[in-house]
Write a protein that holds these residues in place. Sequence first.
Motif, PDB file in Angstrom:
ATOM      1  N   PHE A  93     -15.527 -21.075 -15.874  1.00 54.32           N
ATOM      2  CA  PHE A  93     -16.210 -21.924 -16.861  1.00 54.32           C
ATOM      3  C   PHE A  93     -16.188 -23.380 -16.425  1.00 54.32           C
ATOM      4  CE2 PHE A  93     -14.683 -18.280 -19.359  1.00 54.32           C
ATOM      5  CZ  PHE A  93     -15.845 -17.910 -20.021  1.00 54.32           C
ATOM      6  N   GLN A  94     -16.997 -24.187 -17.112  1.00 46.27           N
ATOM      7  CA  GLN A  94     -17.026 -25.627 -16.846  1.00 46.27           C
ATOM      8  C   GLN A  94     -15.668 -26.260 -17.159  1.00 46.27           C
ATOM      9  OE1 GLN A  94     -20.367 -27.632 -18.604  1.00 46.27           O
ATOM     10  NE2 GLN A  94     -19.394 -29.624 -18.573  1.00 46.27           N
ATOM     11  N   SER A  95     -15.089 -25.898 -18.323  1.00 43.19           N
ATOM     12  CA  SER A  95     -13.727 -26.344 -18.638  1.00 43.19           C
ATOM     13  C   SER A  95     -12.794 -25.242 -18.142  1.00 43.19           C
ATOM     14  CB  SER A  95     -13.564 -26.587 -20.138  1.00 43.19           C
ATOM     15  OG  SER A  95     -14.158 -25.554 -20.883  1.00 43.19           O
ATOM     16  N   PHE A  96     -11.737 -25.628 -17.491  1.00 44.67           N
ATOM     17  CA  PHE A  96     -11.036 -24.721 -16.574  1.00 44.67           C
ATOM     18  C   PHE A  96     -10.294 -23.577 -17.275  1.00 44.67           C
ATOM     19  CE2 PHE A  96     -10.590 -29.289 -15.229  1.00 44.67           C
ATOM     20  CZ  PHE A  96     -11.787 -29.319 -14.533  1.00 44.67           C
ATOM     21  N   HIS A  97      -9.920 -23.777 -18.556  1.00 39.65           N
ATOM     22  CA  HIS A  97      -9.242 -22.729 -19.339  1.00 39.65           C
ATOM     23  C   HIS A  97      -7.971 -22.217 -18.659  1.00 39.65           C
ATOM     24  CE1 HIS A  97     -12.249 -22.580 -22.456  1.00 39.65           C
ATOM     25  NE2 HIS A  97     -13.201 -22.286 -21.622  1.00 39.65           N
ATOM     26  N   LEU A  98      -7.211 -23.123 -18.055  1.00 42.11           N
ATOM     27  CA  LEU A  98      -5.912 -22.733 -17.518  1.00 42.11           C
ATOM     28  C   LEU A  98      -4.877 -22.786 -18.649  1.00 42.11           C
ATOM     29  CD1 LEU A  98      -5.894 -24.732 -14.151  1.00 42.11           C
ATOM     30  CD2 LEU A  98      -6.640 -22.378 -14.556  1.00 42.11           C
ATOM     31  N   ILE A  99      -3.810 -22.002 -18.511  1.00 44.21           N
ATOM     32  CA  ILE A  99      -2.739 -22.000 -19.508  1.00 44.21           C
ATOM     33  C   ILE A  99      -1.789 -23.144 -19.148  1.00 44.21           C
ATOM     34  CG2 ILE A  99      -0.862 -20.656 -20.522  1.00 44.21           C
ATOM     35  CD1 ILE A  99      -2.506 -18.126 -19.646  1.00 44.21           C
ATOM     36  N   PRO A 100      -1.678 -24.171 -20.004  1.00 39.89           N
ATOM     37  CA  PRO A 100      -0.973 -25.391 -19.616  1.00 39.89           C
ATOM     38  C   PRO A 100       0.516 -25.208 -19.339  1.00 39.89           C
ATOM     39  CG  PRO A 100      -1.612 -25.475 -21.940  1.00 39.89           C
ATOM     40  CD  PRO A 100      -2.273 -24.275 -21.356  1.00 39.89           C
ATOM     41  N   THR A 101       1.122 -24.185 -19.962  1.00 43.13           N
ATOM     42  CA  THR A 101       2.569 -23.971 -19.798  1.00 43.13           C
ATOM     43  C   THR A 101       2.895 -23.099 -18.585  1.00 43.13           C
ATOM     44  OG1 THR A 101       2.406 -22.102 -21.328  1.00 43.13           O
ATOM     45  CG2 THR A 101       3.042 -24.232 -22.259  1.00 43.13           C
ATOM     46  N   MET A 102       1.883 -22.713 -17.819  1.00 44.90           N
ATOM     47  CA  MET A 102       2.087 -21.879 -16.633  1.00 44.90           C
ATOM     48  C   MET A 102       1.734 -22.659 -15.373  1.00 44.90           C
ATOM     49  SD  MET A 102       0.628 -18.097 -17.548  1.00 44.90           S
ATOM     50  CE  MET A 102       1.488 -17.014 -18.672  1.00 44.90           C
ATOM     51  N   THR A 103       2.459 -22.383 -14.286  1.00 49.16           N
ATOM     52  CA  THR A 103       2.128 -22.984 -12.998  1.00 49.16           C
ATOM     53  C   THR A 103       0.817 -22.397 -12.479  1.00 49.16           C
ATOM     54  OG1 THR A 103       3.284 -21.271 -11.740  1.00 49.16           O
ATOM     55  CG2 THR A 103       4.583 -23.201 -12.420  1.00 49.16           C
ATOM     56  N   ALA A 104       0.286 -23.016 -11.418  1.00 48.21           N
ATOM     57  CA  ALA A 104      -0.932 -22.495 -10.796  1.00 48.21           C
ATOM     58  C   ALA A 104      -0.743 -21.026 -10.403  1.00 48.21           C
ATOM     59  CB  ALA A 104      -1.288 -23.339  -9.576  1.00 48.21           C
ATOM     60  N   LEU A 105       0.404 -20.723  -9.788  1.00 47.16           N
ATOM     61  CA  LEU A 105       0.668 -19.342  -9.348  1.00 47.16           C
ATOM     62  C   LEU A 105       0.691 -18.385 -10.538  1.00 47.16           C
ATOM     63  CD1 LEU A 105       1.367 -17.570  -6.854  1.00 47.16           C
ATOM     64  CD2 LEU A 105       3.778 -17.942  -7.412  1.00 47.16           C
ATOM     65  N   GLU A 106       1.352 -18.793 -11.619  1.00 47.26           N
ATOM     66  CA  GLU A 106       1.437 -17.929 -12.798  1.00 47.26           C
ATOM     67  C   GLU A 106       0.062 -17.750 -13.442  1.00 47.26           C
ATOM     68  OE1 GLU A 106       6.022 -19.023 -14.143  1.00 47.26           O
ATOM     69  OE2 GLU A 106       4.354 -20.297 -14.791  1.00 47.26           O
ATOM     70  N   ASN A 107      -0.748 -18.804 -13.476  1.00 41.74           N
ATOM     71  CA  ASN A 107      -2.098 -18.697 -14.038  1.00 41.74           C
ATOM     72  C   ASN A 107      -2.928 -17.661 -13.283  1.00 41.74           C
ATOM     73  OD1 ASN A 107      -3.384 -20.509 -16.262  1.00 41.74           O
ATOM     74  ND2 ASN A 107      -1.843 -21.834 -15.311  1.00 41.74           N
ATOM     75  N   VAL A 108      -2.814 -17.662 -11.951  1.00 42.52           N
ATOM     76  CA  VAL A 108      -3.607 -16.729 -11.138  1.00 42.52           C
ATOM     77  C   VAL A 108      -3.029 -15.314 -11.207  1.00 42.52           C
ATOM     78  CG1 VAL A 108      -4.467 -16.236  -8.812  1.00 42.52           C
ATOM     79  CG2 VAL A 108      -4.339 -18.596  -9.608  1.00 42.52           C
ATOM     80  N   ALA A 109      -1.698 -15.212 -11.296  1.00 40.35           N
ATOM     81  CA  ALA A 109      -1.051 -13.893 -11.286  1.00 40.35           C
ATOM     82  C   ALA A 109      -1.192 -13.147 -12.608  1.00 40.35           C
ATOM     83  CB  ALA A 109       0.438 -14.044 -10.943  1.00 40.35           C
ATOM     84  N   THR A 110      -1.316 -13.885 -13.712  1.00 41.76           N
ATOM     85  CA  THR A 110      -1.301 -13.241 -15.032  1.00 41.76           C
ATOM     86  C   THR A 110      -2.365 -12.156 -15.207  1.00 41.76           C
ATOM     87  OG1 THR A 110      -0.231 -15.115 -16.110  1.00 41.76           O
ATOM     88  CG2 THR A 110      -1.530 -13.667 -17.513  1.00 41.76           C
ATOM     89  N   PRO A 111      -3.659 -12.413 -14.895  1.00 42.97           N
ATOM     90  CA  PRO A 111      -4.631 -11.318 -15.055  1.00 42.97           C
ATOM     91  C   PRO A 111      -4.369 -10.142 -14.120  1.00 42.97           C
ATOM     92  CG  PRO A 111      -5.667 -13.281 -14.092  1.00 42.97           C
ATOM     93  CD  PRO A 111      -4.311 -13.684 -14.529  1.00 42.97           C
ATOM     94  N   LEU A 112      -3.789 -10.411 -12.951  1.00 40.50           N
ATOM     95  CA  LEU A 112      -3.445  -9.320 -12.032  1.00 40.50           C
ATOM     96  C   LEU A 112      -2.321  -8.472 -12.617  1.00 40.50           C
ATOM     97  CD1 LEU A 112      -3.541 -11.419  -8.750  1.00 40.50           C
ATOM     98  CD2 LEU A 112      -5.114  -9.562  -9.302  1.00 40.50           C
ATOM     99  N   GLU A 113      -1.344  -9.138 -13.226  1.00 35.37           N
ATOM    100  CA  GLU A 113      -0.247  -8.407 -13.884  1.00 35.37           C
ATOM    101  C   GLU A 113      -0.781  -7.565 -15.036  1.00 35.37           C
ATOM    102  OE1 GLU A 113       4.006 -10.437 -13.620  1.00 35.37           O
ATOM    103  OE2 GLU A 113       2.595 -11.691 -14.714  1.00 35.37           O
ATOM    104  N   LEU A 114      -1.686  -8.160 -15.839  1.00 31.91           N
ATOM    105  CA  LEU A 114      -2.248  -7.433 -16.976  1.00 31.91           C
ATOM    106  C   LEU A 114      -3.022  -6.198 -16.526  1.00 31.91           C
ATOM    107  CD1 LEU A 114      -3.482 -10.423 -19.185  1.00 31.91           C
ATOM    108  CD2 LEU A 114      -1.550  -8.905 -19.645  1.00 31.91           C
ATOM    109  N   ALA A 115      -3.603  -6.281 -15.308  1.00 35.07           N
ATOM    110  CA  ALA A 115      -4.361  -5.148 -14.766  1.00 35.07           C
ATOM    111  C   ALA A 115      -3.446  -4.138 -14.062  1.00 35.07           C
ATOM    112  CB  ALA A 115      -5.422  -5.643 -13.801  1.00 35.07           C
ATOM    113  N   GLY A 116      -2.140  -4.422 -14.045  1.00 33.37           N
ATOM    114  CA  GLY A 116      -1.188  -3.456 -13.506  1.00 33.37           C
ATOM    115  C   GLY A 116      -0.955  -3.529 -12.006  1.00 33.37           C
ATOM    116  N   HIS A 117      -1.349  -4.648 -11.367  1.00 34.80           N
ATOM    117  CA  HIS A 117      -1.122  -4.771  -9.923  1.00 34.80           C
ATOM    118  C   HIS A 117       0.346  -5.094  -9.643  1.00 34.80           C
ATOM    119  CE1 HIS A 117      -5.345  -4.506  -8.787  1.00 34.80           C
ATOM    120  NE2 HIS A 117      -5.639  -5.338  -9.764  1.00 34.80           N
ATOM    121  N   GLN A 118       1.017  -4.248  -8.849  1.00 34.63           N
ATOM    122  CA  GLN A 118       2.422  -4.464  -8.533  1.00 34.63           C
ATOM    123  C   GLN A 118       2.621  -5.704  -7.664  1.00 34.63           C
ATOM    124  OE1 GLN A 118       4.810  -2.429  -9.962  1.00 34.63           O
ATOM    125  NE2 GLN A 118       3.016  -1.601 -11.019  1.00 34.63           N
ATOM    126  N   ASP A 119       1.608  -6.039  -6.875  1.00 30.53           N
ATOM    127  CA  ASP A 119       1.710  -7.163  -5.945  1.00 30.53           C
ATOM    128  C   ASP A 119       1.016  -8.413  -6.500  1.00 30.53           C
ATOM    129  OD1 ASP A 119      -0.846  -6.128  -5.832  1.00 30.53           O
ATOM    130  OD2 ASP A 119      -1.048  -6.301  -3.652  1.00 30.53           O
TER     131      ASP A 119
END
Length: 222
Positions: A93-119
């Motif tokens: 999106f135009q506005s980034f919609h990052l979760i402010p309390t999470m680091t860059a790594l955690e922001n990117v990893a969260t949807p992968l975790e929700l999808a069940g990726h072990q890595d």
Amino acid sequence: MANIIFSLKDAALRLNGNAGPVDILKGINLDVAAGESIGLIGPSGSGKSSLMMIMGGLEQATGGSVQAMDQDLTAMSEDQLALFRRDRMGIVFQSFHLIPTMTALENVATPLELAGHQDAYARAADALDAVGLAARANHYPAQMSGGEQQRVALARATAPRPAILLADEPTGNLDSANGDAIMDLLFDLRDQHGSTLVLVTHSDALAARCDRTITLRDGQIA
């Protein structure tokens, strides 16, 4: 015939405003092939973002049909749509919609975790490296510039290697140098993953980088 990723037949969107119903989209017919990039352009209020929203199942069409990867989005519940987006789509999106309390790594990893990726964290680190932010992995959004935050959003959208990439004015909040860099990244990542790209933009120059340009006027394809 090329594999069709999106197929819209007489797709319409009517929303209730203060003065009564408003027709946002009026009978959209559109097919998008696998791997194709589409630029959606047109004046403000023409329905570009709304068209992308119904293609992404973020808004339910109120008429006609919207199919994505042979699935009827108009027949899905909110939960089914959320799972479909999680497994098949990356959205920027135009506005980034990052979760402010999470680091860059955690922001990117969260949807992968929700999808069940072990890595999830390894893939998130690779995705941040691909957008040139490996050194910023442990920084929070407030510690990053707008261009860096949009890179994180791009890494988050592409880390699951989605079949479909949707981008709504992804450079709208950036200066021209950062905007150009983000668009280069977007097309590079699209090429790497073979994704189908739908790009909403006000810029004719950006739209020209796509395989095909669709112009909207008053809720219809011009």
